[in-house]
Design an enzyme around this catalytic site. Structure first.
Site, PDB file in Angstrom:
ATOM      1  CE1 TYR A 139      -4.297  -1.525   0.657  1.00 14.07           C
ATOM      2  CE2 TYR A 139      -2.957  -3.060   1.929  1.00 14.07           C
ATOM      3  CZ  TYR A 139      -4.149  -2.730   1.304  1.00 14.07           C
ATOM      4  OH  TYR A 139      -5.180  -3.622   1.327  1.00 14.07           O
ATOM      5  CE1 TYR A 146      -1.797  -6.907   3.749  1.00 13.33           C
ATOM      6  CE2 TYR A 146      -2.585  -6.573   1.509  1.00 13.33           C
ATOM      7  CZ  TYR A 146      -2.799  -6.530   2.876  1.00 13.33           C
ATOM      8  OH  TYR A 146      -4.020  -6.115   3.363  1.00 13.33           O
ATOM      9  NE  ARG A 171      -6.246 -10.099   4.567  1.00  9.87           N
ATOM     10  CZ  ARG A 171      -7.380  -9.550   4.103  1.00  9.87           C
ATOM     11  NH1 ARG A 171      -7.481  -8.243   4.002  1.00  9.87           N
ATOM     12  NH2 ARG A 171      -8.391 -10.296   3.733  1.00  9.87           N
ATOM     13  CG  HIS A 201      -7.755  -7.795  -0.102  1.00 12.88           C
ATOM     14  ND1 HIS A 201      -6.550  -8.315   0.329  1.00 12.88           N
ATOM     15  CD2 HIS A 201      -7.902  -6.619   0.571  1.00 12.88           C
ATOM     16  CE1 HIS A 201      -6.008  -7.500   1.222  1.00 12.88           C
ATOM     17  NE2 HIS A 201      -6.796  -6.453   1.375  1.00 12.88           N
ATOM     18  CG  HIS A 221      -9.867  -2.639   1.302  1.00  7.18           C
ATOM     19  ND1 HIS A 221     -10.194  -3.140   2.534  1.00  7.18           N
ATOM     20  CD2 HIS A 221      -8.563  -2.930   1.118  1.00  7.18           C
ATOM     21  CE1 HIS A 221      -9.126  -3.707   3.077  1.00  7.18           C
ATOM     22  NE2 HIS A 221      -8.120  -3.588   2.229  1.00  7.18           N
TER      23      HIS A 221
END
Length: 234
Positions: A100, A139, A149, A152, A154
């Site tokens: 991110y 990640y 994870r 994905h 959000h």
């Protein structure tokens, strides 16, 4: 009247497998605060607040971002299957390397100077939305031993004001990390859990340009999309 969500559709506030819920869910009964006029009349969420590239995350910089370009599209539907028009849909995600653009994300995967990982758009008259973006990478996170994870995106869906907001996550088909991800598995009902997984859509794939995935968001009822109780950047 609306169709109530079936038991097990949404994750409980306290999900022991997802360790940080113990620090985030309320331990006392919530205090009801009355709505005031400013909470339902502003800020405005209309077309005038959107930029020309807000729904194309690959066109927000001078250069092309790294990774597999994808088109994510779907419909926003109410509990009766009717489209919900003119609603603000926002997304945020990691880049192709699973990182991110956030000050607290410092694991050793490179940032992409041409990818911010955020976008927004309004649903059209038929409740349809479309984003062009990059498929995010998996990640690591520190929830449990060797924790990763699944890839994905959000999603945040607004009604007519900031007090009307729902948040969920969209996953990709056949991800090998589903079985060990406590956030994905915090949704008790397997059928509801499956509604968070997008579908590969060859009909919307653009030759020599981008793959496509379809993801409908259902607000209520027996086919409701599972929603998070709180926004999370994990």
């Amino acid at each position: 009247m609306y169709l109530r969500d079936a038991p097990g559709t949404h994750p409980p506030l306290d999900s022991p497998g997802y360790k940080s819920t113990a620090l985030r869910h309320p331990l006392q009964r919530p205090v009801l605060l009355p709505q005031k006029l400013t909470e339902i009349t502003g800020p405005l969420l209309g077309e005038g607040r959107l930029g020309p590239d807000d729904n194309d995350l690959t066109a927000q910089h001078a250069g092309e971002p790294q990774g597999q370009r994808i088109i994510v599209h779907g419909r926003l539907l109410d509990g009766n299957g009717k489209p919900v028009p003119n609603s603000l849909v926002e997304i945020w995600q990691a880049n192709a390397g699973g990182r991110y653009k956030h000050v607290r994300d410092r694991w050793p995967s490179p940032l992409d100077p041409n990818f911010d990982g955020v976008g927004r758009t309004l649903t059209d008259a038929e409740g349809r939305y479309t984003f062009t973006t990059i498929k995010p990478g998996a990640y690591p996170w520190q929830n449990h031993d060797n924790a990763w994870r699944p890839a994905h995106i959000h999603f945040s869906v607004f009604g007519r004001s900031f007090t009307q907001r729902l948040v969920t996550q969209m996953y990709f088909p056949d991800d090998p990390l589903f079985s060990q991800d406590p956030i994905f598995n915090s949704v008790p009902d397997p059928a509801a859990r499956a509604r968070m997984i997008s579908s590969f859509d060859i009909s919307r794939t653009v030759p020599n340009w981008a793959l496509a995935f379809s993801f409908d968001i259902v607000l209520r009822g027996q086919d409701a999309t599972p929603f998070e109780e709180e926004v999370d950047d994990e």
